[in-house]
Every structure is written in structure tokens, then in C-alpha cells.
Motif scaffolding. Sequence first.
Motif, short mmCIF file in Angstrom:
data_model
loop_
_atom_site.label_atom_id
_atom_site.label_comp_id
_atom_site.label_asym_id
_atom_site.label_seq_id
_atom_site.Cartn_x
_atom_site.Cartn_y
_atom_site.Cartn_z
N GLN A 1 -0.86 -4.91 3.26
CA GLN A 1 -1.28 -3.91 4.32
C GLN A 1 -0.24 -3.81 5.47
OE1 GLN A 1 -4.30 -2.05 3.58
NE2 GLN A 1 -4.45 -3.43 1.66
N SER A 2 0.09 -4.59 5.87
CA SER A 2 1.37 -4.65 7.09
C SER A 2 1.87 -6.02 7.09
CB SER A 2 0.65 -4.40 8.30
OG SER A 2 -0.48 -5.56 8.59
N CYS B 1 -2.69 -9.38 4.02
CA CYS B 1 -3.17 -8.75 2.51
C CYS B 1 -4.72 -8.62 2.33
CB CYS B 1 -2.63 -9.83 1.44
SG CYS B 1 -0.96 -10.06 1.49
N THR C 1 0.83 -1.33 0.22
CA THR C 1 0.14 0.08 0.00
C THR C 1 1.03 1.21 0.22
OG1 THR C 1 0.06 0.14 2.52
CG2 THR C 1 -1.75 -1.14 1.47
#
Length: 355
Positions: free
Chosen positions: A84-85, A73, A51
Amino acid sequence: MKLNDLGCNPKIEEIIKSEQYANFEVGRVVREHKERYFVSLQDGDFEAEITGNLRFSAKSNADFPAVGDWVACVLFDNQLAIIQSILPRKSLLERQAVGKHGESQIIAANVDEGLIVQSADHNFNINRLERYMTICYSAGIDVTLVLTKLDLISKTDFDDILHQLNERGISISIFPISNVSKQGYSDLMTYMRKGKSYCVIGSSSVGKSTLINNLMGYEHLKTSATSESNLKGRHTTSHRELIVLDNGGILIDTPGMRELGITENPEALSMTFNAISELAQECKFSDCSHTNESGCAILFAVENGDIDSASYDNYMKMQREQEHFQRSVADKRKHDKEFGKMIKSVMKERKKNRF
């Protein structure tokens, strides 16, 4: 492929089931090449992107995904995974970024053990081996030496290698193998455990790709011939990749590394050079630099032949390199902090003048 096949364990399962990751698909990064990622999720493998928020909030290379990372995800159109992380890491294998002072380059994440590959002929180099050991210990992972091309040396030469290791005080597991006769492969396969992640590291031309192909049982990675003129092979691995073997062991392949700079963990040097580290406690002065001080236990041991002089030289070289890296990191942080203060001051002044 199930997440358990990728090395998912009870600790990771507990993290996945937490409220923080309840609305995400969680998988493992299995390939990385020039900021392109491929993630293996429960429903298959997907090309992935990070992202914008993750990209712009990153303070260093360590904030970006690496092969071996577990990531949260969101699937887009059931084709593209948006990372995302990054889930908390068990370990992070890294080296100094080439040509960038005070910066690290990530090799792989969540590694259990480093398989240091050196060829038994022209490539065998104890100084380099100690470097690989140190970066592995910096990541808090175990090390094993895989000695390839056993068919190219005599038993006398092999015994000499063992003698050199003993003289340097290196006592790690060693697997001598032959890519021609496949000698030693059965022992190595038996050694590797299901669900454990092993990072294959070494310089070019040592036979890493051939090693992985033989462990897999077919040619998965491209290999190239070794030049007869200089005995150096061409780069055959241009990206990092995670591979699951039939026995359940997990390999992370990496490109050959010609430069291997040490980062800032002082405990790693102590683990690699255990004998030297223990002797340092006996030095007359607590701040002894081990260069020319009277009462230096290390220099005394080198002069008496109790410590190998080449090992001492390599230790001192890596210690200086580590101290330089630490200074570079400190200078970079100071510069970033001052720059941040300047930006805040400018923004504050602009806001003040606006009214």
C-alpha cells in the motif's frame, strides 16, 4: 523471521506503531526482479504487488518499492501481499538510469554501508572506485572496499594498490580477501554488525556472488566461470536480493553495473575528492571552473604535484556529468510542468464548452 532480524530498529518500530500503519502488515522488501516483489513479514515471506494507486501516482522511479524498503501491506487470501505504501527511508542508493536523461535508477533502500567490491587483478580501477564512493556518499552512507582475488597478485602488487590509493587521497576501510584460501573473511565477518544493512556493489566478474556464498557458508547464488580470453565473467546476479547472514549482518546483492552515472548531489563529490574540494575554497574567483583560470588553487596544486592529475581529471569528468544530469532534471521538470498546464487548459476548455 522476526522484523528485528531484518534490521528493524527503535525508529522503525515507532513508525510501525503509529496510527498511520496500525491496520497494515509491515515488512521489508527482500527481492525484486522485473517489477516482481517479495516481502518478508512477521508471518513469513510473500510474493507482493503494488496497488494501482501507488503505481499511477508515482512521479519517478524513487516512488516505487526497492529492495531494502520497509512497506505497509495488506495480505490477500493469506498468500499475496499488496503493498500500500513505503515507509520513510533512511537512505536511497541510486545511479543515473542507463540511456534515460534526467532519470535515476534505484539500487537499494535503507542501506547503512556500501561494500564496494573490486578484484585485485585486472579489475582494480581507482576511477571506478571513486564513482562508487560518490554514489554512496550521495545516499549518505559509509563505504568500505572489499578487494577480492588476493591470491592472484603478489605482495608487491598489493602494496602498489595501497600506494595508488594513498596517492589519490583515498582513506577508507579495506578488506583484502581470497576466495580460494578464505583469507580475510574472518575479519570481514567480525566487521559486519547485526541488524546493519550492507549493499554489495561492483562490476561483473569481481567475485560478488562468490563473496556472498562464502559469507553465507553455502552456495546460495549461482556463479559462473571467468572467460580466459577476455578475463570477464558473465552476469550471475539478475535481480536484487536481501540476505541475512548467521552473524546478523544483512547483505543486499545487486547485479553487476557496467555503467555508473552520477546523480545530482554536489556534496558527494566534495566528500570523495576532499582535498580538491578544500583547495577550491582558495581559488581567486568564487565561480572558478578549475579549467584555465589564473589564480586557480586546484590547477596550481596539480601542476606542483600536490594533487594527482588522474584524480583531478576524474573529478572534472564527474562534475561535468553531474551538471549535465542537473540540467536534464531541470529540463524534464519544466517539460512536465508545461505539459501539466496544457492538460489543465484543455480540460478547462472542454468543461467550458460543455455548458
